[in-house]
Design an enzyme around this catalytic site. Structure first.
Site, PDB file in Angstrom:
ATOM      1  N   CYS A   2       0.825  -1.197   0.000  1.00 30.49           N
ATOM      2  CA  CYS A   2       0.000   0.000   0.000  1.00 30.49           C
ATOM      3  C   CYS A   2       0.862   1.251   0.000  1.00 30.49           C
ATOM      4  O   CYS A   2       2.083   1.189  -0.090  1.00 30.49           O
ATOM      5  CB  CYS A   2      -0.898   0.013   1.239  1.00 30.49           C
ATOM      6  SG  CYS A   2      -1.770  -1.543   1.496  1.00 30.49           S
ATOM      7  N   LEU A  50      -3.550  -1.577  -1.850  1.00 29.28           N
ATOM      8  CA  LEU A  50      -3.454  -2.607  -2.884  1.00 29.28           C
ATOM      9  C   LEU A  50      -3.792  -3.911  -2.180  1.00 29.28           C
ATOM     10  O   LEU A  50      -2.988  -4.439  -1.410  1.00 29.28           O
ATOM     11  CB  LEU A  50      -2.044  -2.644  -3.480  1.00 29.28           C
ATOM     12  CG  LEU A  50      -1.824  -3.631  -4.628  1.00 29.28           C
ATOM     13  CD1 LEU A  50      -2.596  -3.199  -5.871  1.00 29.28           C
ATOM     14  CD2 LEU A  50      -0.336  -3.757  -4.964  1.00 29.28           C
ATOM     15  N   ASN A  74       2.193  -0.663   5.245  1.00 26.69           N
ATOM     16  CA  ASN A  74       2.537  -1.021   3.878  1.00 26.69           C
ATOM     17  C   ASN A  74       3.430  -2.247   3.924  1.00 26.69           C
ATOM     18  O   ASN A  74       4.441  -2.244   4.621  1.00 26.69           O
ATOM     19  CB  ASN A  74       3.271   0.160   3.220  1.00 26.69           C
ATOM     20  CG  ASN A  74       3.894  -0.214   1.891  1.00 26.69           C
ATOM     21  OD1 ASN A  74       3.399  -1.081   1.184  1.00 26.69           O
ATOM     22  ND2 ASN A  74       4.992   0.456   1.555  1.00 26.69           N
ATOM     23  N   GLY A  75       3.053  -3.308   3.195  1.00 28.56           N
ATOM     24  CA  GLY A  75       3.896  -4.494   3.153  1.00 28.56           C
ATOM     25  C   GLY A  75       3.169  -5.754   3.570  1.00 28.56           C
ATOM     26  O   GLY A  75       1.940  -5.822   3.535  1.00 28.56           O
TER      27      GLY A  75
END
Length: 617
Positions: A2, A50, A74-75
């Site tokens: 993301c 995402l 994120n990740g």
């Protein structure tokens, strides 16, 4: 996978979240599936998703049971199932099935020491609203990026620099004294960026922010703890770690594939992945020049193991047409010419999958670059007497072959200097001449090496550690920006926690042996993939920039622009620059590295410094 942005106000009288939508929009390519925000008068957080794990209920921000702790991340956390089971057994209640929710409950249970328990690639923001405490952190090796900027009133952070620049009252001001280090090595170190007051959070670091202070701490530091095992035992450990790491990183609720370069690392990763998901989709980009084209090797591996393989060829015109947009996505001047093709192959693969595996990191952990073998040769050279050393250097002086000249130059250095200059991209003598100075300013590089250097370690161990904290970080930054530009998640199994710990146990002296780079890793790989792939000459993801610069239909079109923009390049001698360009055009000299980096630099300046306001387009 993301994009995150956020603002923490020290002075709540200045609180302003009106710019949050713009900050989110400019990094929306990182997460086009959904978005979310949080604001409370102190903190403003934005998130672009995402969706990969728990596609249905995994939207962010995520909250704890009381709603007082908020997270955007994120990740991926690859050991989240084990952590989740442990946390549930002691009473924590989970609202989603997403991997990142474990971060909140780990914080509740263990405080900020919880980060050490994570095995994954991540950059996150955790906000405890009761304590008005912000925590931001990055994974151990820096696979996922995070930048921040501090003013008197506010701390601003984002997954990409452009997210910070989109905030109110933040201007794009170029950082001073960056060109020497950039032209020598292709990137900056120690968290510096090309923008004044905007820094990259160091990998393995955590920052705590309150209204009274900002406290940064390192929760993990790479280090060598060598064990004493037989060669066979080390090979067995490598095999086990590769298998375990790929298996962990196969978790996905969306289609997953693999980037297949044709080299040993990505081939082995793809073969293991194919055992777990037969018929895995693999992707390769090649070039018209056979010397730079790995498509034949990739096709050979794909046919041998039954991959669902896809490839395409990229040429000079496509490179030049895509260059400016690629630099915009990179935020800074490119380190690697191949950034364009990295983005293009992710765009191509995105038509089929949403996640790809890749083989980055093995070279820095196991000694995979020919330049790293120079440390091994230097060890032998230093065992000779002074007289013999002088005779060898004298003999090498009269051998015209380029690699012999490189060998002579590095053998004449101290071990410390060899490590410092090992990854040089443009010789310091060329920079000194072009900028009319005595020495290039690489003081930040020296400071970084001083932090790493351990006189009790072999030169190769010092070199590998330094590469992991400089060169590898540049690769990972590029890989993240180029994949996320195309809304693609890129995973790096060879940098799983287990792989890193295992690699740091192996003495450097046996990682390179018998004039073979990555000696142990290749012996392990040869048990699983064809020796034709394992022991072929290393090509790497290189492109024929030297030839392409001589073609105006492609990147050569930028050479005239480089001359016209010479006044934007601080300290450069314009007449000498013209001479360098003429020599390259005529083919009498190859100046591809310095010309390429200068082109990337002037394009970056035009996009980020000279053009205002910053535009999504």
């Amino acid at each position: 996978m993301c994009g995150i942005v956020g603002k923490y106000y020290f002075n709540i009288n200045q609180y302003d979240a009106s710019d949050l939508p713009g900050m989110m929009k400019i990094i929306s390519h990182r997460g086009p599936d959904s978005s979310g925000t949080f604001t409370d008068g102190v903190m403003a957080i934005g998130f672009q998703r995402l969706s990969i794990i728990d596609v249905t209920t995994g939207d962010q921000p995520i909250y704890n049971e009381t709603g007082k702790i908020v997270l955007v991340a994120n990740g991926e956390i690859y050991n989240f199932k084990e952590l989740r089971a442990t946390l549930q057994s002691i009473g924590h209640v989970f609202r989603t099935k997403t991997d990142c929710e474990v971060i909140i409950h780990l914080y509740e249970e263990y405080g900020n020491s919880f980060v050490e328990k994570l095995n994954g690639m991540f950059a996150f923001c955790l906000y405890d609203s009761e304590k008005q405490l912000l925590i931001i952190a990055r994974d151990r090796m820096g696979i996922k990026p995070l930048y921040y900027c501090q003013t008197e009133d506010v701390l601003i952070f984002a997954s990409e620099i452009k997210g910070i620049l989109a905030a109110n009252r933040i201007s794009a001001v170029p950082e001073a004294n960056v060109l020497d280090e950039y032209l020598c090595f292709g990137s900056l170190c120690k968290g510096r960026t090309f923008f004044s007051k905007i820094v990259s959070l160091e990998p393995g670091c955590l920052v705590e922010v309150t209204s009274r202070r900002i406290h940064s701490q390192r929760y993990w530091m790479p280090g060598i703890v060598e064990s004493v095992l037989s060669e066979a035992q080390y090979i067995e450990k490598i095999e086990s770690a590769v298998n375990n790491s790929v298996q962990r990183q196969m978790m996905s609720d969306v289609p997953l594939g693999s980037l297949l370069s044709g080299g040993v690392d990505s081939s082995w990763v793809s073969v293991v992945a194919n055992k777990l998901a037969p018929g895995i989709k693999t992707f390769t980009v090649g070039f018209p020049d056979p010397a730079h084209n790995e498509i034949p090797y990739a096709r050979f591996t794909a046919r041998s193991y039954g991959f669902d393989h896809h490839d395409f060829v990229s040429d000079n015109k496509e490179y030049a047409d895509s260059l400016e947009q690629t630099i915009w996505h990179h935020d800074e001047p490119l380190t690697f010419a191949s950034s364009v093709q990295n983005r293009l192959v992710c765009r191509y693969a995105r038509e089929f999958v949403k996640v790809v595996l890749t083989g980055e990191g093995a070279d820095e952990l196991f000694g995979g670059y020919p330049r790293q073998y120079l440390s091994k040769l230097q060890n032998q050279f230093l065992l000779l007497g002074n007289a013999n050393q002088r005779l060898i250097l004298l003999a090498l002086k009269f051998m015209p072959v380029r690699k012999i000249k490189t060998l002579r130059r590095f053998l004449g250095l101290s071990p410390y200097e060899l490590v410092l200059w090992n990854a040089v991209q443009t010789e310091r003598e060329k920079i000194v001449w072009l900028f009319d100075k005595d020495e290039p300013d690489i003081s930040n590089r020296v400071e970084q090496l001083n932090k790493v250097w351990n006189k009790n370690l072999d030169t190769i161990d010092n070199l590998l550690l330094f590469d992991q904290q400089t060169y590898l970080r540049s690769i990972l930054n590029m890989k993240d920006k180029m994949s996320m530009a195309e809304s693609m998640e890129l995973r790096v199994p060879t940098l799983d926690n287990e792989m890193i710990s295992m690699a740091h146990e192996i003495p450097g002296g046996i990682k390179l042996r018998q004039l073979q780079t990555k000696y142990l890793f290749k012996k392990a790989a040869a048990k699983h993939i064809p020796k034709k792939i394992v022991y072929k000459k290393k090509i790497g993801f290189t492109i024929p920039v030297d030839k392409w610069l001589r073609d105006k239909a492609g990147i050569g079109r930028y050479l005239d622009q480089l001359i016209d923009s010479a006044d934007k390049i601080e300290g450069i001698n314009k007449s000498k620059l013209e001479k360098v360009i003429c020599e390259h055009k005529s083919g009498t000299q190859n100046h591809q590295n310095i010309l390429g980096h200068l082109i990337y630099y002037i394009i970056w300046r035009q996009q980020y410094i000279d053009t205002k306001p910053l535009s999504v387009n």
